[in-house]
Structures are given as C-alpha cells and as structure tokens.
Design a protein around this motif. Structure first.
Motif, PDB file in Angstrom:
ATOM      1  N   TYR A  80      31.200  31.432  39.425  1.00 24.58           N
ATOM      2  CA  TYR A  80      31.627  31.879  38.102  1.00 24.58           C
ATOM      3  C   TYR A  80      32.682  30.940  37.503  1.00 24.58           C
ATOM      4  O   TYR A  80      33.457  31.345  36.640  1.00 24.58           O
ATOM      5  N   TYR A 133      25.825  38.201  40.639  1.00 29.35           N
ATOM      6  CA  TYR A 133      25.389  39.125  39.592  1.00 29.35           C
ATOM      7  C   TYR A 133      24.948  38.346  38.361  1.00 29.35           C
ATOM      8  O   TYR A 133      25.628  37.424  37.928  1.00 29.35           O
ATOM      9  N   HIS A 134      23.786  38.709  37.840  1.00 29.71           N
ATOM     10  CA  HIS A 134      23.325  38.140  36.574  1.00 29.71           C
ATOM     11  C   HIS A 134      23.080  39.278  35.606  1.00 29.71           C
ATOM     12  O   HIS A 134      22.370  40.223  35.956  1.00 29.71           O
ATOM     13  N   SER A 137      21.453  41.513  32.736  1.00 29.46           N
ATOM     14  CA  SER A 137      20.101  41.627  32.205  1.00 29.46           C
ATOM     15  C   SER A 137      20.165  41.575  30.680  1.00 29.46           C
ATOM     16  O   SER A 137      21.229  41.704  30.079  1.00 29.46           O
TER      17      SER A 137
END
Lengths: 421, 498
Positions: B350, B415-416, B418
C-alpha cells in the motif's frame, strides 16, 4: 385585556398595544432606557440581532436556563452510569421480579471487570452532553414560548422589517401603566420613525387547508405500522413469520417427497445409484454399532472388544472429557454445569441422571450405548463425537463406577480389608 | 474561478485597526438582501442545476449500491478474512472527520470570540450535518443485516440481551448519535432568527407558511434574544468537548484493539487534528465555489478564506508531526510487529496510498506558508482538493494496511476494493452534495443575525466611518455581563425573564 379602568381608544378593534419603530440599535437602546424609566413592565423590544446592552437598558434579569442545563447534565451523567451498571454489571437474580427483557445481567467479556469507570466514561460523557444539550434547547424554547402559533405583531406589515433592519419598541395594553394617549405620547417622543397601534386580532392565522389535510393523512398512515406491530405482538398465528429478506437459515431447498421437475421421475429425492454403497451401509454389525442383538438391547459387550484395564482406563478418560461436565466425575449427576445452573436457578434446567443408581445399573449395555449415541431428553447425541469403541469403553467405565459407588465390604479383597476404616 | 485579484483585499493587517469582516459598504438592509439573494432569486444559477443533476445521479448510484448490498450481503464488497474493514469504515471515519470543522467553527471559534466565524459558520454547520449523515450511513450498512442494526442500541428486546458497554464500537454509537443530535440542534437553533427573516421576506403564501412553521413564531424579542444567546453559548460550551470526544472515540475503535499500527495512545489527538484538517479542507472546497456562485464575496471575504488556510497549515503540520512520531515510536518501542507495519506502510503493497497521503496531507499545505497561496483561489482550491484526497487515504492506510498484514504471515491477504465499494464512495459524495445544494437554495446560507452583530453599524460606540470593526459582537463578555447584572438597571425592573 385587563385595563378596564383605563380610557380606551375611540373605536375599532381591541387594542393590543403600541409599536414604535427605530432606525438604529443606538436609538433603540436610548428608547428602551426611557420606557424602562417610565415604569413600564409588560413591554419588549424587537431587533434583527441581539442588540448589545439591551438587557441592561430594559432591565432584563439573567435567565435561569443554566441551572436547568446543569440539572439535566447531572441527570445524564447518572443515567449513563446507571445504564451501564444495570445492563452489564448487575445481578439479575436480585431483580428476578422484573420481566426478563428488562433485567440486567453480569456481562462477562474476556475476564474484564464488570464495572470499571475508565471503560464507562465515554458513554457517561456522551449522555451528559446529550441531556444537557436537549435541556438547553427545549428549556430555551419553553421559556421563550416557542413555538408560538400566532403573535399579533407578526400581522403588522411594518413589523416585517424587524428581522431585517428595523428596531421596535412594543408596549402591551396589558401593562398596568398603559394609557393609549400617554403611552402614545411617550413613544412619539423617543425619536423613532413611526408609532402605530397594534390590534388584537381575534382570528389566529390559519394554516392552508391542504396542509392540514396532508398532515392528518400522513400521521394516520404513520400510525399504521405500529398498529400492525401491536397486533402481531398480541395475537397468535399459525403462519410462519414474514421475512422480507431471508436469513441464510431459511433458504430455498427441496424436501423429501417433493416434486422436482428436473428429473424424469419428478422426484426431488434421488434413488441410490446402482452399484454404489451409501455411507454407513457397511455397518451391518448391529451389536457393535447399535447395541442391539436380534432387536433387543445387548446385555454383553461386542465380542471383538477385549475388556481390559487399559480399555476401562480409556473409558475413564473419555468419560471425564465428555460426560463428567454434566454427570459429574463420580457419575452422580452433579457435574459443574449442573451445579452452576442450579445455583443460578436457570429456568427449565433438567438435572442430569445419576449413572450410579439402580435404574441405570439394571439398564442393558446396549440401552446405555444407544443413549450415548442418540441422546435422550435434554442430553444431546454424542454419536458423531465419540467413536463406537470409545462409547463401549465409557460404558465399561460407567459399570466400574456403579460397582465402586455401591460397593460392600465383601467386594474388597480380604488382604486389603484391614486398610479400610 | 477568478483569483483574488480584483477583489478588495482585507487580508492586510494594519496595527491598531481591525480589518473589516464585511466588504462592499453594506448596511443591515443591503446585507440581508445580499444574503437572501440565493434564496430570493427566481431560479438558481445554471451551475447549480448542473451540480445538482450530477449529485442526484450519484445519489441514485448510492441507492442502487445499498439496495444491491442489502439483498446480497457484504460479500459484494472486496473484504476478505484479515481485512474485514475496507472502504466502509474508511468512508465512515472520513465523513465523520469532515463534520468536525463545522462544529469547530460554530462552537470553538465562538468561545474564542473569533468574529470572522459568523460569515461561514452556518454553511459549515450544514456541512457537519450532511457529513454526519454520510458517516452514519456506513456503519449502518456494513453490519450486513441492516434490519438488525437496532441491536446497537440498548433497547429492551425479546432476546433479553444488552450491548457490551466496554466495547469502543458501542461508544461510537453514543458518540456519533450525540454528535448528530447536538449538531442538528445547534444548527437549527442558530437558524431560527434567519428563518424568521425568510418568513418576513417571503412573497408567496406557501413560503410564508413553510418558513413560518420553521421559524416557530420568532419575533426578535429582546427577552427571547437574551435566553437565545445564553442557550447558544451553553450549546457552544457543550459542543466543544463533544467534538473533541467524537473523533477520540472513533480513534478508540482502533487504538483499543491490539493490532500493530492501531494500538497507540497518540490516536485520539492525532485523529482530532486530522478531522479538523480534513473538515476545513471541505469548508474551503464548498466555500470557494459557493461564494462565487451565489454572490457572497462581500460576506465570505478573502480574509475568511485566508484564516481557513492558516488553520489548514497548522493542523496539517500537527498531523505531519503525528506521522513522524508514529514512525519514531515504532522504532523506539523495539516492537518488531510495530516496526514491520510502519515499514510495510511506506514500502509494502500500500506504499502508493501511503505516499499519496504524505504528499497531500503534509507537503501540499506547506504552500500556505506563502501569502500568495493563501490569497490565490486557484492555488487554494488545488491544495484543499489534495487534502480531501489525502485525508481519505490516511484512513485507508491506517485501516487496510494494519488489517491485511498483522502478526501471522500465513493469514495475510491483500485487500482490493470491489466496484460496488468504489461506487458507494462516489455515491456518498452525491448524497452530501445534493443535500448541500438543496440547503444553499432553500435555507439561509449566511447567519445573517450573527453577521449583523459584527458590522460596524451594530457598534454603538464606534465612530460612524466604516471599516473599523466593532469590539463587541454576538458573543458573551463576562465583564460586561457582570457589570450589567449588578447595576441599577437590573434592580429597577422586577419583571424579566427567568
């Protein structure tokens, strides 16, 4: 109007009071001082913003609003403290006379203290502020007679500028010193730009009909949902409850004997595929797997088991893991779960059966095996947690417990009897 | 958007003389007309329609996304097992932080007698309300089964269960709930005199009725003003510690847990400073176009904007310091997990979000050391847009980087977001802007009664020539109050409010 003895204005509607208009806050301040000095009490000044110094000029005493706020702040503080103690730290047994949904209880989380001020401060603080702020606003409204449905002044065309750029002195006719002529004279001499009389309008300003109808209809409609909730609360129905959004536990599925259009035979249940063996079908030894011999409870151990000391010790270990929590280490039905439930007067608690009494002693081995496998009354089934061999080992240990709990002197070997007392 | 050139410059300080807060030589009447102009115009400017159409379209997207979420569950978001919080809580903290500037302007600056607040406090308070609405939305929908959200409140229920009062998540319910209620009351109470102005200036029957109901029959009576001012002062005094508590409690959601990067005592002050920082950026984001669009340049003057820039510079430096101390403590504590997470933030998956945050929050506001940047609208707007972006990324970095890489490498998962999450965030801006645009058109955007008290005309002792600011205003002066209270005037009249 209570000034019966005073001379009334000649004709027209009843007089509500006299209004004088000023151009600047300074003029208003001077005027207010003179009206105050003239001894009037039921009068007021109106300005588009709070004019500095007007309180002294009019002789307005300091409001008691802060005291109200203080009281409600303290109330909010106490409420926050009491709420948290009641819901998370109180002893429900002491308040068992209350309905269950109002009782508090000791809310144990990770062994943290039930009632600790540091953890309770945020909620106490927020409730203190909330109640104090509500008291401030509601108290201010109440003391100021707001909301006010109608004020005769608001009907005055000139007065519309009181919220923009004009300043007014208004003396009501209800003032003991009020005299239409003399008061008019006083106001005229204050240097204002106009003085006019305000009539007490008999008819209050009315809201548009359509607004009243619309509000009534909306209120009636809003009352419907609570009525349906109340109806549901106090009536019984055979229908399953309505679920607008389904929980996962209630999803669509086929049940046995239902029709399923996908298959040629229209049955949701599928027959066994030819040439396959279903799970569990290989277990055809009824004695070992079900505790039954030709339909009756088995009274002997299955022949493939060797009953030895190590087998009974295995049974003891399994018993202490799976059974002792309720039935007790000695099998007398006094396990810690039961002790705690009894100590708390848990409603509907069924005391576990004593395994060492005559009923169980006389019970065939297969019967006990079946009880462990499938459960009985409030006891859950243990068939899928304890393998068959271990279930038989537990039975062997239960038999040992029965013997030991009901032992006589004759059961002790002769050479050991002198050690007994 | 024109730069400050051509406007009257009231940002220059002349010793011994206070700078004017209202330009254009207004008197009470013309000021009221100017402040009411956006409302009295037959129709809003074309830009309003364009902005409103876009906002409502985004709002529709938000509605669709929430509908989709509720009927499908939170699985439609990109959350995974370690990262159980993503855009939802990031957006919550972002929006609730935005609200803080409004309360700071209306309450804290009021207590500090910063008279310049009067021009911007009304719409900053409105911004607070709308931001808190957006903020409240996210925890509400992220519980998944929103029809069970009432479990958050200590309501007697058929399960006989109570919420856990030792959980920061429950403190949040109380803090945000109280904050929303108090902010709404503060906003509405302050607006009553101005709603009465609208009522008295209304030309149509329906406007008279609606604003008449909203104004509660306010007549501008001095006896009412007296209690009104006391109530306003008390509300300010209550809202000041409240606003500090709200973001402190929000920070407890993180700081009370044991996750590396979260479990730190610097969080409450760091979050509060960040909230004010982000909130002032949003104040300027709204004020710069609004004053141009609605002709409020005389009321919201370059000096007001410059003051906001100075607060941005101050709070920006405070959070820059907090970022630095976090890094220092990660090293100084010797805790390897803490050290790891701060290395991972700057260099890990990140890192792009982290460096966006540093660039937007720490570096961009440094421009405000220069006066030309504080008085140039284009530069100002670019910086505050950077801060808006940076403050969102700050929350994203804190939440997602700590969650996705905690103690056990085997449980890490990146984490991506949506598409649903991204559209929900965009939709929340639609909700915020739609409410704000409606407010600009239908409610008093300027606190007229308060602005009038800081005009030279309201000052009874000042010389008649303009641009000498009054030394008293719509505020509380204990010295004067006590003098008046013990004075003969007060004793003379036995009647008065109590």
């Amino acid at each position: 109007m209570k000034h019966g003895t005073k001379p009334r204005p000649p004709a027209g509607p009843e007089l509500h009071g006299l209004l004088a208009e000023f151009d600047s806050p300074g003029a208003l301040l001077t005027a207010a001082e003179r009206v105050r000095d003239a001894g009037y009490t039921k009068w007021d000044t109106h300005s588009p913003f709070p004019v500095h110094g007007i309180d002294e000029a009019m002789g307005i005493r300091r409001t008691r609003l802060p005291w109200l706020v203080f009281v409600f702040g303290v109330l909010g503080c106490v409420t926050g403290l009491a709420l948290q103690w009641w819901t998370n730290a109180s002893d429900s047994r002491e308040f068992s006379f209350l309905p269950a949904h109002l009782q508090g209880y000791a809310f144990e989380i990770g062994g943290k203290p039930l009632f600790s001020l540091p953890a309770n401060i945020p909620v106490i603080f927020e409730l203190t502020v909330l109640l104090a702020a509500l008291a401030t606003v509601i108290g201010m409204f109440a003391m100021n007679n707001l909301p006010r449905h109608h004020a005769p002044l608001l009907a005055q065309e000139r007065f519309k500028r009181a919220t923009t750029d004009r300043f007014f002195v208004f003396i009501t006719a209800a003032d003991p010193k009020f005299n239409a002529t003399r008061t008019h004279h006083l106001l005229s001499g204050l240097g204002g730009s106009a003085v006019e009389s305000v009539a007490a309008s008999s008819e209050p300003a009315h809201l548009p009909r359509s607004l009243i109808y619309a509000t009534t209809i909306v209120i009636c409609l809003l009352l419907l949902p609570p009525l349906f909730v109340a109806k549901a609360r106090f009536t019984k129905s055979a229908e399953p409850r309505i679920q607008l959004i389904r929980d996962m536990g209630n999803q669509e599925r086929y049940k046995t004997q239902q029709v399923h259009a996908l298959f040629v035979d229209n049955r949701a249940m599928r027959p066994q595929v030819p040439g396959t063996v279903a799970r569990g079908d290989l277990r055809d030894d009824a004695h070992y797997y079900e505790g039954k011999v030709s339909g009756d409870w088995a009274t002997t151990y299955p022949p493939q088991l060797e009953i030895s000391e190590s087998f009974v010790r295995r049974g003891q270990q399994r018993f202490n893991i799976y059974c002792a929590a309720c039935h007790g280490l000695g099998g007398a039905g006094d396990g810690i779960v039961s002790q705690r439930a009894l100590a708390r007067d848990t409603p509907g608690w069924t005391v576990p059966t004593s395994l060492v009494n005559q009923t169980v002693i006389e019970r065939p081995l297969g019967h006990i095996f079946n009880t462990i496998t499938n459960g009985i009354r409030t006891m859950p089934p243990y068939g899928d947690q304890i393998p068959e061999q271990d279930r038989w080992a537990i039975i062997a240990y239960v038999r040992a417990l029965e013997r030991s709990q009901n032992a006589h002197l004759e059961d002790v070997p002769v050479e050991l009897r002198p050690e007994l007392r | 958007m024109a730069a400050a050139v051509g406007e009257v410059d009231n940002t220059i300080d002349i010793p011994g003389q206070r700078a004017a807060l209202i330009l254009g030589g207004h008197d009470f009447g013309s000021l009221t007309a100017a402040a009411c102009a956006p409302w009295e115009a037959p129709r809003p400017p074309r830009a309003w329609y364009v902005a409103f159409t876009i906002s409502v379209a985004l709002l529709a997207v938000l509605g669709a996304m929430i509908f989709y979420l509720v009927f499908n569950g939170v699985g439609v978001w990109g959350l995974n097992n370690p990262a159980g919080w993503g855009f939802d809580i990031t957006n919550f903290v972002f929006w609730v932080g935005i609200g803080h500037a409004g309360t700071l302007i209306s309450a804290i600056l009021f207590l500090f007698r910063q008279k310049w607040r009067t021009s911007i406090n009304r719409f900053a308070e409105a911004m607070t309300i709308f931001a808190v609405i957006c903020a409240g939305l996210f925890p509400g929908i992220h519980v998944g089964r929103i029809w069970l959200a009432y479990w958050l409140a200590p309501l007697p229920n058929q399960m006989g269960m109570w919420p856990n009062f030792r959980s920061p998540l429950l403190w949040d319910v109380f803090a945000v709930g109280t904050y929303a209620t108090v902010s709404l009351m503060f906003w509405y109470v302050g607006m009553i005199p101005d709603l009465a102005t609208f009522r008295d200036r209304a030309k149509t029957k329906w406007k008279q009725v609606i604003y008449g109901l909203l104004a509660l029959g306010w007549t501008g009576s001095s006896r009412n003003w007296h209690r009104f001012e006391r109530a306003y002062l008390i509300l300010a005094a209550l809202a000041t510690p409240l606003v500090l508590s709200v973001h402190s409690v929000v920070s407890f959601d993180f700081a009370v847990s044991v996750l590396p990067g979260w479990h730190t005592s610097i969080f409450p002050p760091y979050f509060v400073a960040g909230a004010i920082f982000g909130g002032f950026a949003m104040v300027l984001t709204l004020a710069i176009p609004a004053r141009a669009l609605f002709g409020l340049k005389d009321i919201i003057t370059p000096r007001h904007l410059e003051n906001c820039c100075k607060i941005l510079l101050l709070t920006g430096c405070m959070i820059g310091y907090a970022y630095l101390i976090e890094k220092f403590m990660a090293w100084y504590s010797g805790n390897s997990y803490e050290g790891f997470i701060f290395r991972a933030r700057a260099l890990g998956p990140y890192a792009w979000a982290y460096w966006t945050m540093i660039g937007c929050n720490v570096l961009a506001p440094q421009l405000f050391w220069f006066k030309w940047a504080r008085t140039n609208l284009v530069a100002m707007f670019l910086v505050v847009m950077a801060v808006n972006v940076g403050m969102w990324f700050e929350r994203f970095v804190i939440i997602v980087s700590s969650l996705s890489q905690d103690f056990l490498p085997s449980s890490w998962d990146i984490y991506h977001p949506s598409l649903v999450e991204i559209l929900t965030l965009a939709g929340s801006f639609g909700l915020f802007l739609a409410l704000f645009l409606l407010f600009c058109r239908f409610l008093p955007m300027i606190a007229m009664a308060e602005v009038k008290t800081v005009m030279p005309h309201a000052d009874l002792h000042a010389h008649p020539h303009a641009h000498v600011a009054p030394h008293r205003a719509f505020d509380y002066n204990p010295d004067e109050f006590d003098a008046g209270r013990g004075g003969a005037a007060a004793r003379r009249s036995p009647r008065g409010p109590s």
